[in-house]
Design an enzyme around this catalytic site. Structure first.
Site, PDB file in Angstrom:
ATOM      1  N   TYR A  98       0.849  -1.202   0.000  1.00 44.90           N
ATOM      2  CA  TYR A  98       0.000   0.000   0.000  1.00 44.90           C
ATOM      3  C   TYR A  98       0.879   1.245   0.000  1.00 44.90           C
ATOM      4  O   TYR A  98       2.039   1.223   0.429  1.00 44.90           O
ATOM      5  CB  TYR A  98      -0.935   0.029   1.227  1.00 44.90           C
ATOM      6  CG  TYR A  98      -0.227   0.105   2.550  1.00 44.90           C
ATOM      7  CD1 TYR A  98       0.083   1.332   3.132  1.00 44.90           C
ATOM      8  CD2 TYR A  98       0.148  -1.051   3.236  1.00 44.90           C
ATOM      9  CE1 TYR A  98       0.740   1.405   4.358  1.00 44.90           C
ATOM     10  CE2 TYR A  98       0.801  -0.992   4.454  1.00 44.90           C
ATOM     11  CZ  TYR A  98       1.094   0.240   5.009  1.00 44.90           C
ATOM     12  OH  TYR A  98       1.758   0.312   6.217  1.00 44.90           O
ATOM     13  N   CYS A  99       0.307   2.338  -0.498  1.00 46.49           N
ATOM     14  CA  CYS A  99       0.904   3.663  -0.349  1.00 46.49           C
ATOM     15  C   CYS A  99      -0.069   4.492   0.497  1.00 46.49           C
ATOM     16  O   CYS A  99      -0.817   3.926   1.296  1.00 46.49           O
ATOM     17  CB  CYS A  99       1.195   4.293  -1.707  1.00 46.49           C
ATOM     18  SG  CYS A  99      -0.278   4.613  -2.728  1.00 46.49           S
ATOM     19  N   PHE A 100      -0.081   5.804   0.338  1.00 48.28           N
ATOM     20  CA  PHE A 100      -0.929   6.601   1.222  1.00 48.28           C
ATOM     21  C   PHE A 100      -2.411   6.487   0.864  1.00 48.28           C
ATOM     22  O   PHE A 100      -3.245   6.213   1.729  1.00 48.28           O
ATOM     23  CB  PHE A 100      -0.510   8.074   1.209  1.00 48.28           C
ATOM     24  CG  PHE A 100      -1.308   8.913   2.167  1.00 48.28           C
ATOM     25  CD1 PHE A 100      -1.215   8.710   3.538  1.00 48.28           C
ATOM     26  CD2 PHE A 100      -2.183   9.886   1.707  1.00 48.28           C
ATOM     27  CE1 PHE A 100      -1.968   9.456   4.434  1.00 48.28           C
ATOM     28  CE2 PHE A 100      -2.938  10.636   2.589  1.00 48.28           C
ATOM     29  CZ  PHE A 100      -2.827  10.422   3.963  1.00 48.28           C
ATOM     30  N   GLY A 102      -3.530   4.566  -1.979  1.00 49.38           N
ATOM     31  CA  GLY A 102      -3.778   3.463  -2.899  1.00 49.38           C
ATOM     32  C   GLY A 102      -3.726   3.883  -4.341  1.00 49.38           C
ATOM     33  O   GLY A 102      -4.291   3.215  -5.214  1.00 49.38           O
ATOM     34  N   TYR A 128      -3.099   3.498   2.919  1.00 48.02           N
ATOM     35  CA  TYR A 128      -2.980   3.741   4.361  1.00 48.02           C
ATOM     36  C   TYR A 128      -4.155   4.551   4.889  1.00 48.02           C
ATOM     37  O   TYR A 128      -4.667   4.282   5.982  1.00 48.02           O
ATOM     38  CB  TYR A 128      -1.673   4.485   4.671  1.00 48.02           C
ATOM     39  CG  TYR A 128      -1.577   4.928   6.111  1.00 48.02           C
ATOM     40  CD1 TYR A 128      -1.138   4.056   7.103  1.00 48.02           C
ATOM     41  CD2 TYR A 128      -1.964   6.211   6.492  1.00 48.02           C
ATOM     42  CE1 TYR A 128      -1.075   4.454   8.429  1.00 48.02           C
ATOM     43  CE2 TYR A 128      -1.907   6.615   7.812  1.00 48.02           C
ATOM     44  CZ  TYR A 128      -1.459   5.728   8.779  1.00 48.02           C
ATOM     45  OH  TYR A 128      -1.423   6.130  10.093  1.00 48.02           O
TER      46      TYR A 128
END
Length: 369
Positions: A98-100, A102, A128
């Site tokens: 995941y990133c911040f 998506g 996130y």
């Protein structure tokens, strides 16, 4: 499978209940601000790169920001970062990334990983931000329906020891990395408030998901060190059944000696060398005592400070720890017991049982677990 068919998942509850390994591709500064217990940070872009790309996005737009990102992370650097993801996924083949939000970063990481290694790693829809929002919502929802049983008792009776023998429990002090008293600090810092909340939400979710059974939790104030218990759960604790653990004065001194002296000193020495660790631990004890000086009053503070100084001198000279029993016993009776009696007077109607550790364990197992 083409890179456009890479999987996206949104079963956040399943991820947390199953302790799924998490590959966090956000920048290190974002990871430090808040993460999840099973996450490792292997970023797509580092802090400096993120800053430069962010400025370009604001000044020139998304296309130019993407182009800059591809320039900054290319060649050997790109291969190294993909290699880190590959190594993580070889250790944790069931991981998700995941990133911040998506968005671009997780999609790019997912695509690069598949194109260069053939590994298909799912990404979390919403990233996130969605995961964090989900855990906060779970705290509110689960606090309303959970069934805690609070373990209370005077300082030194061994509440944490009893808690660890319960079949179902949440160790708030363990999650907060603090023993919950003026002498509760560890050499390592406490987790951030966000990390504490995330870990707590997962622990509470697991208890509720397990047929919403009763679980034990230690009686705490609103704050554990510098971390605060989420208000919704603290309100639930204030109405929960209260079981009081009792122990003799000698047992309380023995337990406190083990925790404040032997265990605490060992943790300081583990963090450094033996000699430096002892000095830092001695300073920590004196600083902890000084923090409660106003509550103790000048005369009592002076008395117990003298006892502590003498005990530390004997300990350093001979290795004998028994001198610590004097200041520990004094604090238990002159400081902690008074506060306990005052707090207990406000909780008297909630008391359902009191007894020694074996008696309390039997009561909990017969009635709640």
């Amino acid at each position: 499978m083409s890179s456009t068919e890479l999987k996206e998942i949104d079963d956040l509850q399943g991820l947390f209940l199953n302790d799924a390994p998490l590959l966090d591709v956000r920048a290190p500064v974002e990871f430090a601000e808040g993460a999840f217990p099973t996450a490792e940070n292997h970023p797509l872009i580092d802090d400096g790169e993120r800053h430069r790309i962010g400025l370009t996005y604001k000044e020139e737009g998304q296309d130019q920001a993407i182009e800059l990102g591809e320039q900054l992370v290319s060649g050997e650097l790109k291969a190294r970062r993909i290699g880190q993801w590959r190594d993580f996924l070889q250790r944790h083949p069931d991981a998700v990334l995941y990133c911040f939000r998506g968005g671009m970063r997780s999609k790019t990481s997912q695509r690069w990983l598949f194109e260069e290694t053939g590994i298909s790693c799912p990404r979390v829809r919403g990233g996130y931000k969605a995961m964090r929002r989900f855990l906060l919502d779970q705290i509110e929802q689960n606090s309303a329906i959970c069934r805690p049983v609070v373990i209370g008792g005077r300082t030194g009776v061994g509440k944490t020891r009893l808690l660890n023998r319960c079949d179902a429990q949440i160790d708030l002090e363990g999650l907060a990395h603090h023993r919950g008293s003026a002498f509760g600090h560890h050499p390592q810092p406490q987790p951030g408030q966000i990390d504490f909340e995330n870990s707590f939400s997962i622990a509470l979710m697991k208890q509720v998901s397990a047929d919403n059974r009763h679980f034990a939790v230690e009686d705490e104030s609103r704050n554990i060190g510098s971390r605060h218990i989420p208000p919704a759960f603290f309100a639930r604790l204030e109405t929960a059944p209260l079981v009081l653990l009792e122990a003799s004065d000698d047992e309380r001194v023995d337990i406190t000696l083990q925790e404040y002296v032997h265990d605490s000193l060992a943790s300081f020495q583990d963090a450094g060398d033996s000699e430096t660790g002892f000095g830092e631990w001695a300073d920590y004890l004196q600083n902890s005592l000084d923090r409660i000086r106003r509550r103790l009053g000048g005369d009592r503070h002076a008395s117990v400070s003298k006892m502590l100084h003498e005990a530390l001198a004997l300990h350093a000279r001979t290795g004998d720890t028994q001198g610590h029993r004097a200041w520990i016993g004094y604090l238990l009776h002159e400081y902690y017991d008074g506060m306990y009696e005052y707090q207990l007077s406000k909780k008297a109607k909630r008391i359902v049982f009191r007894g020694t550790q074996p008696e309390v364990l039997d009561y909990l197992r017969d009635n709640y677990q």
